[in-house]
Scaffold this motif. Structure first.
Motif, PDB file in Angstrom:
ATOM      1  N   LEU A 227     -24.301 -19.772 -40.087  1.00  0.00           N
ATOM      2  CA  LEU A 227     -25.183 -20.933 -40.000  1.00  0.00           C
ATOM      3  C   LEU A 227     -25.297 -21.690 -41.318  1.00  0.00           C
ATOM      4  CD1 LEU A 227     -27.996 -19.288 -37.836  1.00  0.00           C
ATOM      5  CD2 LEU A 227     -26.360 -21.029 -37.091  1.00  0.00           C
ATOM      6  N   ASP A 230     -25.278 -25.455 -41.070  1.00  0.00           N
ATOM      7  CA  ASP A 230     -26.192 -26.067 -40.102  1.00  0.00           C
ATOM      8  C   ASP A 230     -27.585 -26.132 -40.705  1.00  0.00           C
ATOM      9  OD1 ASP A 230     -27.710 -26.848 -37.895  1.00  0.00           O
ATOM     10  OD2 ASP A 230     -26.471 -25.724 -36.482  1.00  0.00           O
ATOM     11  N   PHE A 233     -31.241 -24.620 -39.446  1.00  0.00           N
ATOM     12  CA  PHE A 233     -31.643 -23.220 -39.481  1.00  0.00           C
ATOM     13  C   PHE A 233     -31.768 -22.701 -40.911  1.00  0.00           C
ATOM     14  CE2 PHE A 233     -29.267 -23.946 -35.570  1.00  0.00           C
ATOM     15  CZ  PHE A 233     -30.173 -23.508 -34.623  1.00  0.00           C
ATOM     16  N   LEU A 281     -28.295 -22.379 -30.417  1.00  0.00           N
ATOM     17  CA  LEU A 281     -28.164 -21.127 -31.160  1.00  0.00           C
ATOM     18  C   LEU A 281     -27.830 -19.979 -30.210  1.00  0.00           C
ATOM     19  CD1 LEU A 281     -28.489 -19.425 -33.765  1.00  0.00           C
ATOM     20  CD2 LEU A 281     -30.917 -19.188 -33.165  1.00  0.00           C
ATOM     21  N   ASN A 284     -24.249 -20.238 -29.027  1.00  0.00           N
ATOM     22  CA  ASN A 284     -23.322 -19.808 -30.086  1.00  0.00           C
ATOM     23  C   ASN A 284     -23.278 -18.292 -30.194  1.00  0.00           C
ATOM     24  OD1 ASN A 284     -22.352 -22.296 -30.985  1.00  0.00           O
ATOM     25  ND2 ASN A 284     -24.076 -22.610 -32.369  1.00  0.00           N
ATOM     26  N   GLU A 285     -24.450 -17.682 -30.218  1.00  0.00           N
ATOM     27  CA  GLU A 285     -24.526 -16.233 -30.401  1.00  0.00           C
ATOM     28  C   GLU A 285     -23.762 -15.499 -29.305  1.00  0.00           C
ATOM     29  OE1 GLU A 285     -28.383 -14.498 -31.136  1.00  0.00           O
ATOM     30  OE2 GLU A 285     -29.092 -16.316 -32.108  1.00  0.00           O
ATOM     31  N   TYR A 301     -38.749 -15.795 -34.698  1.00  0.00           N
ATOM     32  CA  TYR A 301     -38.288 -17.182 -34.656  1.00  0.00           C
ATOM     33  C   TYR A 301     -39.453 -18.070 -35.087  1.00  0.00           C
ATOM     34  CZ  TYR A 301     -34.468 -15.148 -32.031  1.00  0.00           C
ATOM     35  OH  TYR A 301     -33.401 -14.375 -31.657  1.00  0.00           O
TER      36      TYR A 301
END
Length: 475
Positions: A227, A230, A233, A281, A284-285, A301
Motif C-alpha cells: 500500500l 496508495d 491508507f 482494499l 485487493n487482499e 480499521y
C-alpha cells in the motif's frame, strides 16, 4: 484503568491465572456449575407450556452464555480468543442467544494491570532498551492475547505503540483448548453428535499464529509495502529494535473510530470515497494478493480526517489475524461470485462444490437455496439499471446506499426458510474467516453510510483473480 470509546473507564485485571492447572480448574468449576443449572432448567421445562418453554430456553441460554463470556473475559489469553472464534463458527450450531453473547468477547475487554505485563517487557527487551522509552502504564487498547501501551522514544520524541503479549498465553493454548472443548459439552450448548474437533483444530492453529508477533511484524511490513503508493491508507512502521517474539512496537498513527463525530459528520462525497477505498482494499487482499486481514473489528480499521477529502486516510492496525488463501480456492470462490452476478447457478454450484462448501449429494432444493442466497449477497454489485436487484436502494446516480440496506438479514432469511439450514453445517475454515471479513466490509460501509457502486471494482478484481499469482507472500 483504560478508557473506552464511550468515555467510561474499564477496571484493570490485577492478576492473571497463567498456569494451565489453575486455568483448567477455573473453567471446570464454571462447567460443573453450568451443568447443574442446565439439569434444573430441563426439569423445570417439563412443567412449562410450549410458548413459555421457548421463552425460558432463550433466556436460559443467554444467561449461560453470558456467564461463560464473563469468565472467559477474566481469564484472557487463548481461551478467550477461542470463545471469540466460537462466536463465528457457532452461528452454524449454537443457540442464537449463545452466539450473540459470545460475540461480545470481540471487544470492550478490560486491560491487565501494568505490574502484570511489565515483566514481559523487561525480559523481552532488557532494561537498557527500556530506558530509551517513556511508556504510559495505562493501556490504550486491550484484547484477549495482549494489550497496547503508548510510548515516546526519548532521543527524538517519536510516538510509538508497544503491544505486549500477556504472560503465559502461548504456553496455555493446548490446555485451554482441551478444557474449553470439555466445557462446551458440560454446558450442553452444542448439538449431540456434532464433531467439534475440526473447529478446535482450526482455533488452535489460529491461536498459535496470533501469538507469533514476529509473523505479525512480517505481515505488517507486507501490507505497508503493498500500500506504499496508495495515499488513502496508513500502515504503521514496525520498530525492530523494540520488538521481540512477545513484543511488537510500531509507529503511533493518530486515528479515530468510524463512529467518531469527525467521521460521521463528513459530507457524503468524502464518506463515499472512504467506503470505496475500504471496499477496494478487500478486493485487493483476497482476489489479487491472497492475503486477508480476517479480523474486521472496528479497532483494527481506524480513520484520520484531514483538512480536505484527499487528506482523509484509513489507518490499518493489527495484522495478527492475517490469512493466506491459495490460488485454487480464490479461483473457485471467484466462480461463485461470477456465477451469482450472471445468475448462472451451475457455475455457482461448481465453485461451491470445488471448495467443499456444498456437496453433489445434497438435494436440489438445498443447492438452489444456496445459489439464491449467493445471488442475494451480490446485490450491491449488480448493474445499476437492474431494478430487480436492489434498485430501490440506489441513489440517482446508481450508487448502492449501503446504510439503508438490510441485505445481511434478508440473506439470512433466505437460508433459514429453505432446506439450506439442514444441510449447510460448519463450512470450510477458509470460508468462515473470509466471510467474517466480508461481513465486516458490509458493516463498515453501512456505518459510513456510503453510497458506492462497487461493480466495476469487483469485475476488475475477478478478472485479475484468474490472471495473477495470488500472493508471493514473504515474511
Amino acid at each position: 484503568m483504560a478508557a473506552r470509546e464511550d468515555g467510561r473507564q474499564k477496571l484493570s485485571i490485577v492478576a492473571l491465572k497463567t498456569k494451565p492447572l489453575e486455568r483448567s480448574i477455573a473453567l471446570t468449576r464454571l462447567g460443573v456449575g453450568a451443568g447443574a443449572k442446565i439439569m434444573a432448567h430441563s426439569l423445570a421445562n417439563i412443567f412449562r407450556g410450549e410458548i413459555s418453554r421457548d421463552s425460558a430456553n432463550r433466556e436460559f441460554y443467554e444467561r449461560q452464555a453470558q456467564i461463560l463470556a464473563d469468565e472467559l473475559g477474566k481469564l484472557k489469553g487463548s481461551v478467550m480468543k477461542a470463545g471469540q472464534m466460537l462466536s463465528l463458527y457457532g452461528q452454524y450450531f449454537l443457540p442464537e442467544e449463545a452466539v450473540v453473547v459470545l460475540s461480545q468477547l470481540q471487544d470492550d475487554t478490560p486491560p491487565v494491570a501494568w505490574n502484570v505485563v511489565a515483566p514481559v517487557l523487561e525480559r523481552s527487551l532488557g532494561r537498557s532498551r527500556l530506558r530509551e522509552l517513556d511508556i504510559d502504564t495505562e493501556a490504550m487498547a486491550a484484547a484477549s492475547l495482549g494489550q497496547v501501551h503508548r510510548a515516546r522514544r526519548k532521543k527524538d520524541g517519536r510516538e510509538l505503540c508497544v503491544k505486549i503479549q500477556y504472560p503465559g498465553v502461548a504456553d496455555a493454548i493446548e490446555s485451554d483448548i482441551r478444557t474449553l472443548s470439555r466445557l462446551l459439552i458440560m454446558t450442553r450448548l452444542t448439538p449431540k453428535g456434532l464433531d467439534l474437533q475440526p473447529v478446535f483444530n482450526e482455533v488452535r492453529e489460529m491461536l498459535y499464529r496470533e501469538v507469533d508477533y514476529e509473523a505479525e511484524a512480517g505481515f505488517t511490513r507486507q501490507f505497508a509495502a503493498r500500500l506504499a503508493g496508495d495515499t488513502r491508507f496508513v500502515v504503521p512502521e514496525v520498530i525492530s529494535e523494540y520488538s521481540s517474539p512477545q513484543i511488537l512496537t510500531t509507529s503511533y498513527e493518530s486515528n479515530c473510530s468510524v463512529r467518531d463525530a469527525r467521521v460521521q459528520k463528513l459530507g457524503q462525497a468524502r464518506r463515499d470515497r472512504l467506503g470505496g477505498a475500504f471496499l477496494e482494499l478487500f478486493f485487493n487482499e483476497f482476489f489479487r494478493w491472497g492475503m486477508v486481514q480476517s479480523d474486521p473489528h472496528f479497532g483494527n480499521y481506524r480513520f484520520r480526517v484531514g483538512e480536505r477529502a484527499e487528506d482523509d486516510r484509513i489507518v490499518l492496525l493489527d495484522f495478527g489475524a492475517t490469512r493466506i488463501f491459495g490460488r485454487g480456492f480464490i479461483e473457485n470462490y471467484s466462480d461463485i461470485v461470477e456465477g451469482s452476478l450472471r445468475r448462472d447457478r451451475e457455475q455457482v454450484l461448481r465453485g461451491a462444490i470445488a471448495i467443499g462448501l456444498m456437496s453433489e449429494k445434497m438435494p436440489r432444493s438445498a443447492l438452489d437455496a444456496f445459489a439464491a442466497m449467493c445471488e442475494a449477497i451480490v446485490e450491491p454489485f449488480e448493474a445499476a439499471d437492474d431494478q430487480a436487484a436492489g434498485g430501490t436502494l440506489r441513489n440517482k446516480n446508481g450508487a448502492y446506499c449501503w446504510g439503508d440496506s438490510d441485505l445481511p438479514m434478508r440473506s439470512g432469511r433466505i437460508a433459514a426458510t429453505n432446506a439450506l439450514s439442514v444441510h449447510f453445517r460448519v463450512p470450510p475454515r477458509e470460508i468462515v474467516f473470509l466471510h467474517r471479513r466480508l461481513a465486516g466490509v458490509f458493516i463498515m460501509l453501512a456505518t459510513l453510510r456510503s453510497e458506492v457502486d462497487g461493480r466495476a471494482a469487483l469485475l476488475a478484481a475477478l478478472h485479475d483473480a484468474h490472471q495473477e499469482p495470488a500472493s508471493g507472500v514473504t515474511l
